[in-house]
Motif scaffolding. Structure first.
Motif, PDB file in Angstrom:
ATOM      1  N   ASP A   1      39.982  43.381  36.372  1.00 15.69           N
ATOM      2  CA  ASP A   1      40.440  43.350  37.758  1.00 15.69           C
ATOM      3  C   ASP A   1      40.832  41.953  38.216  1.00 15.69           C
ATOM      4  O   ASP A   1      41.018  41.718  39.411  1.00 15.69           O
ATOM      5  N   LYS A   2      40.922  41.026  37.264  1.00 17.15           N
ATOM      6  CA  LYS A   2      41.261  39.627  37.540  1.00 17.15           C
ATOM      7  C   LYS A   2      40.187  38.912  38.352  1.00 17.15           C
ATOM      8  O   LYS A   2      40.461  37.914  39.030  1.00 17.15           O
TER       9      LYS A   2
ATOM     10  N   SER B   1      36.478  46.726  34.218  1.00 21.22           N
ATOM     11  CA  SER B   1      36.587  46.496  35.659  1.00 21.22           C
ATOM     12  C   SER B   1      35.400  45.699  36.179  1.00 21.22           C
ATOM     13  O   SER B   1      34.323  45.654  35.566  1.00 21.22           O
ATOM     14  N   ASP B   2      35.580  45.109  37.344  1.00 22.72           N
ATOM     15  CA  ASP B   2      34.481  44.395  37.989  1.00 22.72           C
ATOM     16  C   ASP B   2      33.304  45.324  38.249  1.00 22.72           C
ATOM     17  O   ASP B   2      32.141  44.961  38.034  1.00 22.72           O
TER      18      ASP B   2
ATOM     19  N   ASP C   1      46.827  34.702  37.084  1.00 19.08           N
ATOM     20  CA  ASP C   1      47.957  35.072  37.923  1.00 19.08           C
ATOM     21  C   ASP C   1      47.544  34.878  39.373  1.00 19.08           C
ATOM     22  O   ASP C   1      46.435  34.394  39.663  1.00 19.08           O
ATOM     23  N   ASP C   2      48.407  35.241  40.309  1.00 16.74           N
ATOM     24  CA  ASP C   2      48.106  35.014  41.722  1.00 16.74           C
ATOM     25  C   ASP C   2      46.835  35.715  42.147  1.00 16.74           C
ATOM     26  O   ASP C   2      46.056  35.184  42.956  1.00 16.74           O
ATOM     27  N   ARG C   3      46.612  36.920  41.618  1.00 17.23           N
ATOM     28  CA  ARG C   3      45.409  37.670  42.004  1.00 17.23           C
ATOM     29  C   ARG C   3      44.151  36.986  41.494  1.00 17.23           C
ATOM     30  O   ARG C   3      43.158  36.862  42.224  1.00 17.23           O
ATOM     31  N   ALA C   4      44.167  36.514  40.245  1.00 15.55           N
ATOM     32  CA  ALA C   4      42.998  35.841  39.678  1.00 15.55           C
ATOM     33  C   ALA C   4      42.688  34.562  40.450  1.00 15.55           C
ATOM     34  O   ALA C   4      41.515  34.274  40.761  1.00 15.55           O
TER      35      ALA C   4
ATOM     36  N   ALA D   1      43.555  33.864  43.567  1.00 11.01           N
ATOM     37  CA  ALA D   1      43.108  34.210  44.924  1.00 11.01           C
ATOM     38  C   ALA D   1      41.642  34.631  44.935  1.00 11.01           C
ATOM     39  O   ALA D   1      40.885  34.250  45.840  1.00 11.01           O
ATOM     40  N   LYS D   2      41.231  35.405  43.939  1.00 13.42           N
ATOM     41  CA  LYS D   2      39.819  35.813  43.867  1.00 13.42           C
ATOM     42  C   LYS D   2      38.911  34.613  43.617  1.00 13.42           C
ATOM     43  O   LYS D   2      37.813  34.508  44.189  1.00 13.42           O
TER      44      LYS D   2
END
Length: 278
Positions: free
Chosen positions: A54-55, A79-80, A133-136, A138-139
């Protein structure tokens, strides 16, 4: 015995970093209670990070779940939510009651745990920039933002460090400059200053540089003070990793202390502290 935080020698303080959250060699790795203890005391402590399906980022060393957890398969394919259902394994491989943490779980512990202002948590990112990536990113920023001032993110990839810290001005940068092939070539050619300069050119704003400890002593054997060379660039040096406390390793550590490394990574801070203070 005092808490195993640092050793003072010749007017210089060298921190003992709790590798993978261990206070002593018998400790399992990455348990929240031990990491929080270290942070409350003001210790330097390290954990590893691996990107999930889930990044998010799991507090694990391996890219697969099999050895360290009760799960199986690649972390990147899990998944997380599934990772949070897993438990850590102890040094003997037996399951522990401690759950596997995601980075945000660890950060929430810190946020509510009266962290000492001197405490420093190293987030050792085990992959490279291609996984981010942007999601990783951002998290990562959302999880660490409230506690970033007590953190340093490290990697051998300068680009990955820059991506992760771009929105986190309070977070320190740590660069693993250990490239044994390049080091051996520089050592043989008498060009260790070039090795240092090239490493700092990759990450000029690194607060900490991580070197395999034998690189420090091999350089000294050749008449080159690699610690001082990095210090002149304005960065601190962490020498990794002292796995066991033995008469031989204590001699090695005493030499590292004489060379004024700023931090020593060890799997047994308590045992090493006791050996050095006796």
């Amino acid at each position: 015995m005092a808490d195993p935080l640092f050793i003072d020698r010749h007017g210089h303080r060298t921190w003992l970093k709790w590798h993978r959250g261990r206070r002593r060699a018998s400790d399992p790795v990455f348990t929240g209670a031990r990491i929080l203890e270290a942070m409350r005391l003001g210790a330097s402590v390290e954990v590893d990070l691996v990107v999930t399906g889930d990044k998010g980022m799991a507090v694990l060393h391996d890219l697969t779940l099999d050895r360290e957890t009760t799960g199986a398969g690649p972390v990147a394919g899990t998944s997380d939510a599934a990772i949070r259902q897993l438990n850590l394994r102890g040094n003997n491989g037996e399951p522990l009651p401690d759950a596997v943490m995601l980075l945000e779980d660890l950060c929430q512990l810190m946020a509510g745990g009266a962290v000492h202002p001197d405490a420093l948590l190293q987030l050792d990112y085990k992959e490279d920039e291609s996984v981010l990536d942007d999601r990783a990113v951002a998290k990562f920023v959302a999880a660490t933002g409230p506690v970033a001032s007590n953190m340093v993110v490290s990697s051998g990839s300068a680009k990955a460090i820059d991506m992760l810290t771009a929105a986190l001005p309070a977070m320190k940068k740590g660069f693993d400059a250990t490239n044994e092939a390049r080091f051996r070539a520089a050592l043989a050619a008498g060009r260790l200053q070039e090795y240092v300069d090239e490493a700092m050119a990759e990450m000029p704003d690194a607060a900490l540089v991580y070197l395999y400890w034998e690189m420090v002593t091999h350089a000294a054997d050749a008449g080159f003070d690699i610690v001082d060379a990095f210090h002149r660039h304005g960065t601190r040096i962490d020498a990794w990793t002292i796995r066991e406390v033995t008469p031989a390793s204590v001699v090695q550590v005493e030499r590292l202390l004489d060379l004024k490394v700023d931090q020593i990574t060890t799997d047994d801070p308590e045992g090493l502290y006791a050996a050095l203070e006796t």
